[in-house]
Design a protein around this motif. Sequence first.
Motif, short mmCIF file in Angstrom:
data_model
loop_
_atom_site.label_atom_id
_atom_site.label_comp_id
_atom_site.label_asym_id
_atom_site.label_seq_id
_atom_site.Cartn_x
_atom_site.Cartn_y
_atom_site.Cartn_z
N GLY A 90 6.84 9.71 26.63
CA GLY A 90 7.90 10.65 26.27
C GLY A 90 8.84 10.15 25.19
N VAL A 91 8.38 9.21 24.38
CA VAL A 91 9.17 8.73 23.24
C VAL A 91 8.30 8.83 21.98
CG1 VAL A 91 10.59 7.16 24.62
CG2 VAL A 91 8.53 6.29 23.52
N GLY A 92 8.96 9.02 20.85
CA GLY A 92 8.26 9.09 19.59
C GLY A 92 8.26 7.77 18.86
N ILE A 93 7.74 7.80 17.65
CA ILE A 93 7.61 6.58 16.86
C ILE A 93 8.97 5.96 16.53
CG2 ILE A 93 7.52 7.65 14.56
CD1 ILE A 93 5.20 4.83 15.68
N ASN A 94 9.97 6.80 16.27
CA ASN A 94 11.30 6.25 15.95
C ASN A 94 11.92 5.56 17.15
OD1 ASN A 94 11.28 6.98 13.23
ND2 ASN A 94 11.93 9.05 13.73
N GLU A 95 11.73 6.13 18.33
CA GLU A 95 12.25 5.48 19.54
C GLU A 95 11.52 4.17 19.78
OE1 GLU A 95 13.51 9.27 19.09
OE2 GLU A 95 11.41 8.93 19.62
N TRP A 96 10.21 4.15 19.55
CA TRP A 96 9.44 2.91 19.67
C TRP A 96 9.99 1.85 18.72
CZ3 TRP A 96 7.08 -0.97 21.43
CH2 TRP A 96 6.33 -1.82 20.61
N ARG A 97 10.28 2.25 17.50
CA ARG A 97 10.81 1.30 16.52
C ARG A 97 12.16 0.74 16.97
NH1 ARG A 97 9.16 5.17 11.47
NH2 ARG A 97 7.02 4.44 11.28
N VAL A 98 13.01 1.60 17.53
CA VAL A 98 14.31 1.14 18.03
C VAL A 98 14.12 0.17 19.18
CG1 VAL A 98 16.46 1.85 19.17
CG2 VAL A 98 15.60 3.15 17.19
N LEU A 99 13.24 0.52 20.13
CA LEU A 99 12.96 -0.39 21.25
C LEU A 99 12.52 -1.76 20.72
CD1 LEU A 99 10.96 1.92 23.70
CD2 LEU A 99 13.26 1.01 24.06
N SER A 100 11.62 -1.75 19.79
CA SER A 100 11.09 -2.99 19.23
C SER A 100 12.17 -3.79 18.52
CB SER A 100 9.94 -2.66 18.27
OG SER A 100 9.36 -3.83 17.77
N SER A 140 1.27 6.38 1.44
CA SER A 140 1.82 7.57 2.10
C SER A 140 0.85 8.11 3.15
CB SER A 140 2.12 8.64 1.05
OG SER A 140 2.69 9.76 1.66
N LEU A 141 -0.42 8.20 2.81
CA LEU A 141 -1.42 8.70 3.76
C LEU A 141 -1.48 7.81 5.01
CD1 LEU A 141 -4.31 9.61 1.32
CD2 LEU A 141 -3.03 11.22 2.75
N ILE A 142 -1.49 6.51 4.80
CA ILE A 142 -1.56 5.58 5.93
C ILE A 142 -0.28 5.65 6.75
CG2 ILE A 142 -1.68 3.14 6.57
CD1 ILE A 142 -3.52 2.81 4.02
N SER A 143 0.87 5.65 6.08
CA SER A 143 2.14 5.71 6.78
C SER A 143 2.26 6.99 7.61
CB SER A 143 3.30 5.63 5.78
OG SER A 143 4.53 5.78 6.44
N ASN A 144 1.91 8.12 7.01
CA ASN A 144 1.99 9.38 7.75
C ASN A 144 1.05 9.38 8.95
OD1 ASN A 144 3.89 10.37 5.96
ND2 ASN A 144 2.41 11.51 4.75
N SER A 145 -0.15 8.86 8.77
CA SER A 145 -1.11 8.82 9.87
C SER A 145 -0.63 7.90 10.99
CB SER A 145 -2.48 8.35 9.37
OG SER A 145 -3.01 9.30 8.48
N LEU A 146 -0.06 6.75 10.62
CA LEU A 146 0.50 5.84 11.63
C LEU A 146 1.63 6.52 12.40
CD1 LEU A 146 0.60 2.48 9.67
CD2 LEU A 146 -0.61 2.88 11.81
N SER A 147 2.53 7.16 11.67
CA SER A 147 3.69 7.79 12.31
C SER A 147 3.30 8.97 13.17
CB SER A 147 4.70 8.22 11.25
OG SER A 147 5.26 7.10 10.61
N TRP A 148 2.54 9.89 12.61
CA TRP A 148 2.17 11.10 13.37
C TRP A 148 1.30 10.76 14.56
CZ3 TRP A 148 0.56 13.94 8.30
CH2 TRP A 148 1.71 14.29 7.58
N GLY A 149 0.29 9.95 14.33
CA GLY A 149 -0.60 9.57 15.43
C GLY A 149 0.12 8.77 16.50
N GLY A 150 0.98 7.84 16.07
CA GLY A 150 1.75 7.05 17.02
C GLY A 150 2.71 7.91 17.82
#
Length: 157
Positions: A38-48, A19-29
């Motif tokens: 101008g895109v967040g982590i979820n948009e990056w995931r969709v692009l990918s 959880s700590l690693i996942s949260n840090s990856l998501s928030w930092g990303g």
Amino acid sequence: MTFRRHSVVRDEYVPAYLSLISNSLSWGGSRLFNRLHGVGINEWRVLSAVVNEPACTATRVGDVLGLNKSVVSRSIRLLQDRELLTVDTTGGRRGLRLTDAGHEVHDQLLAVSLRREELLLAGFSAAEKAQLLDFLRRMYRNVPAMNAYQPDEGTTP
């Protein structure tokens, strides 16, 4: 009846570290990707996901990424508004495709993402990375059983 209270020892509890690693990856990303494009982590995931499976549907993206349908829909709308993604309705199917600008943003964020992975795994050998991926894949295969677990009410496992 006496109840004994126990607490999780965080340094020995795998879900706490995940959880700590996942949260840090998501928030930092998200912070970094928003600042850069101008895109967040979820948009990056969709692009990918769409780069990996051109013309896939929003449902497929949600399944592949393990994201809620509403999160995927919001991300798709944002990407469409930014003209990074189009929805092709040819043949009654809603296939997702990146625009040229979407591919450009994807490629730039891919380089950033791979560098972040390098930094996260600093000090790991190639063999250790392979072993870690094996452990994570095995854990992921156990997720359905974990989520299906239902202790009887009033009893302790």
